[in-house]
Design a protein around this motif. Structure first.
Motif, PDB file in Angstrom:
ATOM      1  N   UNK A 174       0.818  -1.039  -0.075  1.00 19.56           N
ATOM      2  CA  UNK A 174      -0.042  -0.047  -0.168  1.00 19.56           C
ATOM      3  C   UNK A 174       0.928   1.214  -0.017  1.00 19.56           C
ATOM      4  N   UNK A 175       0.589   2.227  -0.936  1.00 15.36           N
ATOM      5  CA  UNK A 175       1.265   3.485  -0.709  1.00 15.36           C
ATOM      6  C   UNK A 175       0.371   4.741  -0.894  1.00 15.36           C
ATOM      7  N   UNK A 176       0.565   5.743  -0.332  1.00 14.61           N
ATOM      8  CA  UNK A 176      -0.092   6.915  -0.129  1.00 14.61           C
ATOM      9  C   UNK A 176       0.830   7.913  -1.378  1.00 14.61           C
ATOM     10  N   UNK A 177      -0.044   8.452  -2.208  1.00 15.25           N
ATOM     11  CA  UNK A 177       0.671   9.333  -3.223  1.00 15.25           C
ATOM     12  C   UNK A 177       1.640   8.595  -3.994  1.00 15.25           C
ATOM     13  N   UNK A 178       3.175   9.043  -3.875  1.00 17.97           N
ATOM     14  CA  UNK A 178       3.440  10.278  -3.325  1.00 17.97           C
ATOM     15  C   UNK A 178       3.084  11.335  -4.319  1.00 17.97           C
ATOM     16  N   UNK A 179       3.155  12.561  -3.353  1.00 14.29           N
ATOM     17  CA  UNK A 179       2.967  13.740  -4.034  1.00 14.29           C
ATOM     18  C   UNK A 179       1.868  14.763  -3.270  1.00 14.29           C
ATOM     19  N   UNK A 180       1.011  14.939  -3.645  1.00 15.44           N
ATOM     20  CA  UNK A 180      -0.240  15.826  -3.008  1.00 15.44           C
ATOM     21  C   UNK A 180      -1.768  15.190  -3.246  1.00 15.44           C
ATOM     22  N   UNK A 181      -2.403  15.505  -2.318  1.00 13.44           N
ATOM     23  CA  UNK A 181      -3.852  15.125  -2.461  1.00 13.44           C
ATOM     24  C   UNK A 181      -4.537  16.714  -2.956  1.00 13.44           C
ATOM     25  N   UNK A 182      -5.861  16.554  -3.176  1.00 11.49           N
ATOM     26  CA  UNK A 182      -6.941  17.707  -3.408  1.00 11.49           C
ATOM     27  C   UNK A 182      -7.919  17.702  -2.709  1.00 11.49           C
ATOM     28  N   UNK A 183      -8.579  18.975  -2.844  1.00  8.19           N
ATOM     29  CA  UNK A 183      -9.933  19.169  -2.426  1.00  8.19           C
ATOM     30  C   UNK A 183     -10.741  19.543  -3.460  1.00  8.19           C
ATOM     31  N   UNK A 184     -12.088  18.871  -3.573  1.00  6.17           N
ATOM     32  CA  UNK A 184     -12.993  19.114  -4.757  1.00  6.17           C
ATOM     33  C   UNK A 184     -13.847  20.367  -4.446  1.00  6.17           C
ATOM     34  N   UNK A 185     -14.695  20.712  -5.450  1.00  7.77           N
ATOM     35  CA  UNK A 185     -15.712  21.787  -5.230  1.00  7.77           C
ATOM     36  C   UNK A 185     -16.572  21.565  -4.162  1.00  7.77           C
ATOM     37  N   UNK A 186     -16.790  20.406  -3.912  1.00  8.30           N
ATOM     38  CA  UNK A 186     -17.866  19.637  -2.903  1.00  8.30           C
ATOM     39  C   UNK A 186     -17.281  19.897  -1.555  1.00  8.30           C
ATOM     40  N   UNK A 187     -15.839  20.018  -1.416  1.00  9.12           N
ATOM     41  CA  UNK A 187     -15.230  19.918  -0.053  1.00  9.12           C
ATOM     42  C   UNK A 187     -14.648  18.491   0.190  1.00  9.12           C
TER      43      UNK A 187
END
Length: 365
Positions: free
Chosen positions: A174-187
């Protein structure tokens, strides 16, 4: 703080009148080494992640690898901060240390409403490799943790394990990313991830998400097999695009679209314009323009940043920021219409240092 250009002025008989404002020439791109192999007690620094906070701080995360370049071993997560858009950087600060274990794959995201920064990470015993977990020659599976900061990355909470909410029982690696996440227009907060399923050697990209400002997290949909490390953007119509490391031996990035917030993903396609060397890449969206960086070659070299003004249908030739050995990278939107890039590079190896540069959006196409 950035210096605001002064408007030129001219005199006339009617008095002092402001002259028409002309666009100033973009500042030149400067390359600054943020992490250098051998510094601060670490043999190697890898896996860059770059977050531009809503206050204007830049946070440069990396894995600090104590024993060598290997993906396993005693690995910590470290950060440096910049208050001037990447011109200068703080000293190194420790974010997460799990003893002799491997902790890494930083993939930060900030909630625009609360300002809280979330940093999901993954952990495994330092003497266990990815291949051993996938092949089930060891009983260990990767676990998922998260830490957060309410003071723009100055301090971080104690690690909180979220494995039971974000990893299915049959998943091994299992791996998160790597890099960045986002927040959508819905939050919705979204972290792009990948995993392997017990009984197979195939890896798949997937997402985890939170609809309550990071209080709880859950698993979203997965892509087709043969994909891996990925990044995600929200497109103009509200759909999501997942851009993925690809093992289908076509040396092209894999792409998938979700039209239901990441619950399901369409069959992958391959972007012929995005040549890849089976490596991590970065993808961000800003003002309806997509920006992408990766080693644009069939081997890890030629780190290139390019742009798409038509939602990923076509891509510009972009700008080569390092022509020699290069590997992982992470992009972030900066002030004054610039894009920041934190990337691995070197002269004889891609893993000699992690460098920051910023580029005017205008040169990226």
């Amino acid at each position: 703080m950035p210096i605001t250009p002064k408007l030129t002025r001219r005199h006339c008989l009617a008095g002092l009148i402001a002259a028409p404002a002309f666009a100033a020439a973009p500042e030149p791109s400067v390359k600054i080494t943020v992490f250098q192999a051998g510094d601060d007690g670490y043999h190697t620094f890898r896996i860059p992640a770059l977050l531009a906070t809503r206050k204007g701080t830049l946070l440069a995360f990396a894995e600090g690898r104590k024993g060598g370049r290997s993906d396993s071993g005693d690995i910590d997560v470290v950060v440096k901060r910049s208050m001037d858009q990447g011109r200068t950087w703080s000293g190194i600060e420790l974010v997460a240390d799990h003893g002799d274990d491997t902790i890494g794959n930083p993939c930060p995201v900030q909630d625009s409403k609360t300002g809280r920064i979330f940093l999901p990470l993954t952990v495994n015993p330092g003497n266990v490799t990815e291949r051993q977990m996938i092949d089930r020659t060891v009983p260990d599976r990767r676990t998922v943790f998260i830490t957060s900061s309410d003071d723009d990355g100055l301090t971080w909470t104690i690690l909180d394990e979220i494995t039971s909410f974000t990893r299915k029982p049959e998943w091994t690696w299992y791996a998160t990313g790597p890099g960045v996440g986002i927040q959508t227009h819905t939050g919705r907060l979204i972290i792009p991830c990948d995993h392997a399923v017990e009984g197979t050697r195939a890896t798949l990209s997937h997402i985890i998400y939170s609809d309550d400002h990071g209080r709880t997290w859950q698993i979203g949909g997965s892509s087709d097999p043969g994909t891996n490390e990925c990044q995600i953007v929200e497109l103009r119509d509200g759909s999501l695009m997942l851009n993925m490391r690809n093992y289908h031996q076509q040396n092209r990035r894999a792409v998938s679209i979700s039209r239901d917030g990441g619950t399901t993903w369409e069959p992958i396609t391959h972007d012929a314009a995005l040549v890849e060397s089976v490596c991590q890449a970065s993808l961000i969206a800003r003002d309806n323009v997509l920006y992408f960086s990766n080693p644009a070659s069939t081997k890890r070299e030629r780190l290139t940043v390019r742009a798409s003004k038509d939602q990923g249908k076509t891509w510009s030739a972009g700008q080569v920021v390092h022509n020699g050995p290069a590997a992982y990278s992470c992009l972030a939107p900066l002030k004054r219409d610039r894009i920041g890039c934190l990337y691995e590079c070197g002269e004889t190896s891609p893993y000699e240092r992690i460098v920051f540069t910023s580029l005017p959006q205008s040169v990226l196409g």
